[in-house]
Design an enzyme around this catalytic site. Structure first.
Site, PDB file in Angstrom:
ATOM      1  N   LYS A   1       0.827  -1.216   0.000  1.00  0.00           N
ATOM      2  CA  LYS A   1       0.000   0.000   0.000  1.00  0.00           C
ATOM      3  C   LYS A   1       0.861   1.266   0.000  1.00  0.00           C
ATOM      4  O   LYS A   1       0.371   2.349  -0.320  1.00  0.00           O
ATOM      5  CB  LYS A   1      -0.939   0.017   1.201  1.00  0.00           C
ATOM      6  CG  LYS A   1      -2.077  -1.005   1.132  1.00  0.00           C
ATOM      7  CD  LYS A   1      -3.006  -0.871   2.325  1.00  0.00           C
ATOM      8  CE  LYS A   1      -4.148  -1.869   2.288  1.00  0.00           C
ATOM      9  NZ  LYS A   1      -3.716  -3.257   2.566  1.00  0.00           N
TER      10      LYS A   1
ATOM     11  N   PHE B   1     -13.287  -2.155   8.338  1.00  0.00           N
ATOM     12  CA  PHE B   1     -14.226  -1.523   9.256  1.00  0.00           C
ATOM     13  C   PHE B   1     -15.281  -2.537   9.697  1.00  0.00           C
ATOM     14  O   PHE B   1     -15.650  -3.444   8.949  1.00  0.00           O
ATOM     15  CB  PHE B   1     -14.920  -0.338   8.578  1.00  0.00           C
ATOM     16  CG  PHE B   1     -14.075   0.904   8.465  1.00  0.00           C
ATOM     17  CD1 PHE B   1     -12.813   0.969   9.021  1.00  0.00           C
ATOM     18  CD2 PHE B   1     -14.552   2.032   7.794  1.00  0.00           C
ATOM     19  CE1 PHE B   1     -12.039   2.116   8.926  1.00  0.00           C
ATOM     20  CE2 PHE B   1     -13.791   3.186   7.690  1.00  0.00           C
ATOM     21  CZ  PHE B   1     -12.529   3.227   8.254  1.00  0.00           C
TER      22      PHE B   1
END
Length: 413
Positions: free
Chosen positions: A335, A399
């Site tokens: 990332k 999440f």
């Protein structure tokens, strides 16, 4: 007996390149795909940077008329799937189509389609809303359209588990083949939500980096000066099939998928627990599913988002799982170069993990200068590394406290 499952084809559409060769070469060279947002005017936003896919031409993968009405996330999925199917040389026809399925992960689906049609509804009225609005917005249209394009009529699923979706999709596909539900699967993760609503929402949460003056150094996992993640887009697709079938047809084998773990934190809407308990249980479950111990892992593709909490708590979790070996295992976050593809992250990162095993190249964590608090593992800082990686792990956490881990292994001839 459970059937052995291998990766025989891969496809990539990423912020660092279109296609496997271009993307992988960029990663191993440590090149960032982060830049200024061009999809909309971000002047009023605290974050003005993202990991956009550059130079993608939908007509290269879709008929011209279809390309015009196809949302970006579906076009990415079809493109990456086409690359993967061609790479694997897997023939899908009437003789086997009902035994080949599609399962992909996607967090937000066609968010830009929702934005556009909400604007049309408000300014022009309900009669002007597109008839393609609903079918092109929902996340399951990515595997649906891939299924249509390739005639894959087996299980057809979309996983919507936030940033763990791509990893969960590959894990589900793996278990389907392993247990005989399907013989082969087109699987991975996709996302394309670099839009005003998305960026504004993450800005409101203070989750995004605001290092606008130096975009390529904005994503800096595990580094002391990290200030949030950078949203990215793209797709990673893998072809999974049984080892026996792959060997019978002489297919190229990148790696074997040997374990999958999933867990829930049961803790907080967005924050992981401080001890990384959910991640610990997820990694341990993947190792147990693989039937191996922690000492056999040679490399970890970390979730590594570049947010203050994730990187710290993932590091703590890794130390818990890998004990005395934690400091000697290479751990990198790709990332740092691609940004965070949300629901698509697990797709590209599973491809990257398979390529690490296949090529012996470990991509680096770029922008790593000073270690963050307690972030003292071997994060393969700034420069790629050659290594004989026999067994590797990749993590994704989302999440809602949803976690996914995959374990891949080299197949010895």
């Amino acid at each position: 007996m459970k059937r052995r499952v291998v990766v025989t084809g891969v496809g990539l559409v990423t912020p660092v390149g279109i296609g496997v060769t271009e993307s992988w070469d960029a990663l191993c060279a440590g090149r960032s795909g982060i830049g200024e947002i061009t999809r909309f005017d971000a002047a009023a936003f605290p974050t003005k940077i993202a990991g956009e896919v550059k130079g993608f031409v939908p007509e290269d993968y879709l008929p011209k008329k279809e390309a015009k009405r196809t949302p970006q996330f579906i076009a990415y999925a079809i493109a990456a799937a086409r690359m993967a199917v061609e790479d694997s040389k897997l023939k899908i026809d009437g003789s086997n189509g009902d035994r080949i399925g599609v399962v992909t992960g996607c967090g937000l689906g066609g968010l830009e389609i929702l934005e556009d049609n909400a604007r049309i509804l408000e300014t022009k009225g309900p009669k002007r809303v597109s008839p393609f609005f609903i079918p092109m917005m929902i996340g399951n249209m990515a595997p649906g359209m891939v299924s249509i394009h390739f005639g894959a009529k087996g299980p057809n699923l979309s996983i919507a588990t936030a940033c763990a979706a791509g990893t969960h999709a590959v894990g589900q596909a793996f278990h389907m083949i392993q247990t005989g539900v399907a013989d082969a699967m087109i699987t991975g993760g996709v996302e394309s939500v670099i839009s005003p609503t998305c960026v504004a929402g993450f800005n409101a949460m203070k989750a995004l980096s605001t290092r606008n003056d130096d975009p390529q150094k904005a994503s800096r996992p595990f580094e002391r000066d990290r200030d949030g993640f950078v949203v990215g887009e793209g797709c990673g697709i893998l072809i999974l099939e049984t080892l026996d079938a792959a060997r019978e047809r002489g297919a190229k084998i990148y790696a074997e998928v040997i374990g999958f773990g999933a867990s829930g934190d049961g803790f907080h809407m967005t924050a992981p627990p401080e001890d990384g308990d959910g991640a610990v249980r997820c990694m341990e479950e993947a190792l147990a599913d693989a039937g191996i111990g922690y000492k056999e892992i040679d490399y970890i593709n970390a979730h590594g988002t570049s947010t203050p909490l994730n990187d710290l708590y993932e590091t703590r979790a890794l130390k818990t799982v890998f004990k005395e070996k934690a400091h000697s295992i290479p751990v990198s976050s790709t990332k740092s170069m691609t940004g965070h593809l949300l629901g698509g992250a697990g797709g590209i990162e599973t491809v990257f993990t398979a390529l690490t095993i296949h090529t012996g190249d470990i991509p680096p964590t770029i922008n790593f200068g000073n270690p963050g608090e307690e972030c003292d593992l071997d994060y393969v800082p700034n420069t790629a590394r050659k290594a004989d990686v026999k067994t590797a792990m990749t993590n994704s956490f989302g999440f809602g406290g949803t976690n996914g881990t995959l374990v891949l292994r080299k197949v010895e001839e």
